[in-house]
Design an enzyme around this catalytic site. Structure first.
Site, short mmCIF file in Angstrom:
data_model
loop_
_atom_site.label_atom_id
_atom_site.label_comp_id
_atom_site.label_asym_id
_atom_site.label_seq_id
_atom_site.Cartn_x
_atom_site.Cartn_y
_atom_site.Cartn_z
N SER A 266 23.53 70.70 48.16
CA SER A 266 24.16 71.27 46.96
C SER A 266 25.68 71.37 47.09
CB SER A 266 23.61 72.67 46.69
OG SER A 266 22.22 72.64 46.47
N HIS B 177 19.78 79.02 43.23
CA HIS B 177 18.79 78.75 44.28
C HIS B 177 18.34 80.03 44.98
CE1 HIS B 177 18.73 74.45 43.93
NE2 HIS B 177 20.04 74.39 43.98
#
Length: 486
Positions: free
Chosen positions: A336, A424
């Site tokens: 990410s 997340h």
């Protein structure tokens, strides 16, 4: 031509009629040196004769539009006919100016509200009935009167073929105006509440997108990809190759629009760089040896559905689907970006330097060429040298420690400050590993000096991680915890 079609044709023409023929001077026009009055409510405007400067629709046009809205929810009008009438207004909206659209929003906000007297009465009866056998009935009545006529209006707009598309786009138009005009908040809040129900995961379908999918659908991936821009058809083909998977959530009323989609690479270890994953010339890996699924791009596609959360459900469904196809998979992680880090680092570098002991500060000073090092020296040095710094560099170590604190300690209103971390970690992942030069692109450098992060989805500890986050503690790996140097 049937009656419904005649009504639609006639009223679209009426709604799209111009007010430019009205030669009257604007009512209440401000004189030189005098501040204009506060905006009039739609209640005041429909009772007026002339419009004021700054008002898009004249009182007559506003009354006509209000009448058309009221016709949509008229008690004796069927769902089908109400939908057709709503469609006429949607056609008018598509051709309206930005200010005329605002007038429609204001009518929906101010003219279709709950009856305040009935709400007060029902609330008093409910409060008096709490703890008695009459409480359930009183609660039911309170719920009924709290439902605004606006709800019924919006339901009618959702009834025609493109109605859901219209409402999602309307909310997207509306969102940027909320800060400047609080009068619009009821409509936005009601749309969000309705969307939370209409777009519940129970009504969504998970579909795999592949190179064999319709071209119109594949083009949507190019349009909506916001994490790693798709540079070419070859780039897109690579992302849909045999060792990749792409899944999206779809709604039956928006069949050709992925609401959110995730791109997955099937590999043998947790990826530390985006470069090999986006390498168009690389041969596909053997998917039968894959033990790790890397989620490297997740994209929400509909601005109008902001605040409607289905990202965690998408990941859960994708994990279940991958498990069925590839039982050897043991790890699920992301690769990410860290979009907010550079901005945070620029603002907080001086404070982070103060946390260093004399020895570390001296080492860092020698590395950047200034002793004692100031924030400006450090920022300039890492900006110029980030991709060349080796693992033992004091500058690289300092920036990684700052990134670990940013991801593992920084909270705003009990939520992680970084938007990707918030997503997340809120879904039950933990901050696993920082990857130096994970994204050497100009975008990666601008966001985080090229660093990327892995979030790990440990399926056995998702609930535990969510519990930690609820207590104000970010779940992190031991490596990240050590970098934080608390």
């Amino acid at each position: 031509m049937n009656a419904a079609t005649t009504w639609l044709t006639r009223n679209v023409a009426r709604l799209m009629g111009s007010d430019s023929k009205n030669p009257d001077v604007a009512e209440g026009a401000p004189t030189a040196g005098k501040k204009s009055d506060a905006p009039r409510s739609t209640h005041e405007r429909v009772e007026a004769t002339l419009r004021r400067n700054g008002e898009a629709l004249s009182p007559r046009a506003l009354r006509r539009l209000l009448g058309e809205l009221q016709d949509v929810v008229a008690p004796r009008v069927s769902e089908v006919e109400g939908g057709r009438r709503a469609e006429a207004i949607a056609i008018w909206y598509g051709n309206a100016s930005a200010d005329e659209r605002r007038d429609l929003w204001l009518l929906m906000c101010e003219q279709f509200t709950p009856d305040a007297a009935r709400v007060r009465n029902a609330q008093q009866k409910y409060e008096a009935a709490v703890g008695t056998p009459d409480a359930p009935q009183a609660e039911a009545q309170l719920r009924r009167v709290l439902t605004s006529p606006r709800t019924r209006l919006l339901q009618r707009f959702a009834a025609f073929g493109q109605g859901m598309r219209f409402l999602v786009d309307l909310r997207a138009d509306l969102l940027p105006h909320l800060k400047s005009d609080k009068r619009l908040m009821p409509l936005e809040a009601e749309l969000e509440q309705l969307f939370a129900t209409w777009f519940d995961v129970a009504f969504l379908e998970l579909k795999r997108l592949s190179w064999d999918s319709p071209a119109s659908l594949i083009e949507k991936l190019i349009k909506y990809e916001a994490v790693h821009d798709i540079r070419s058809w070859a780039d897109l083909k690579n992302r849909l190759d045999s060792d990749r998977r792409c899944y999206g959530f779809f709604h039956p009323r928006l069949p050709n629009e992925p609401l959110i989609f995730v791109e997955v690479a099937l590999v043998t270890d947790i990826s530390e760089s985006i470069t090999p994953l986006l390498d168009e010339s690389a041969a596909p890996s053997d998917i039968h040896r894959a033990t790790t699924a890397i989620f490297y791009s997740i994209n929400n596609t509909q601005t109008g559905l902001r605040g409607v959360s289905f990202g965690d459900s998408l990941i859960k469904h994708v994990v279940e689907t991958l498990n069925e196809e590839f039982p050897r998979l043991k790890r699920y992680a992301t690769l990410s970006p860290i979009p907010g880090f550079r901005s945070w680092f620029n603002k907080n570098c001086a404070a982070q330097l103060e946390l260093l002991d004399d020895k570390r500060r001296a080492e860092l000073g020698r590395a950047v060429g200034f002793e004692p090092p100031q924030a400006a020296h450090v920022i300039a040095a890492v900006d110029a040298q980030a991709l060349e710094l080796d693992a033992k560099s004091p500058l690289r170590q300092f920036v990684k420690e700052c990134a670990a604190r940013y991801l593992g300690r920084e909270m705003v209103e009990d939520k992680p400050v970084d938007p990707v971390a918030r997503f997340h970690l809120g879904n039950g992942a933990r901050v696993e590993r920082l990857n130096w030069a994970g994204d050497p692109s100009s975008k990666g450098m601008k966001q985080s000096f090229g660093m990327m992060v892995n979030y790990l989805y440990d399926l056995k500890r998702i609930d535990k991680h969510r519990g930690l986050l609820a207590q104000g503690r970010v779940p992190v790996s031991s490596d990240i915890d050590a970098l934080c140097r608390d």
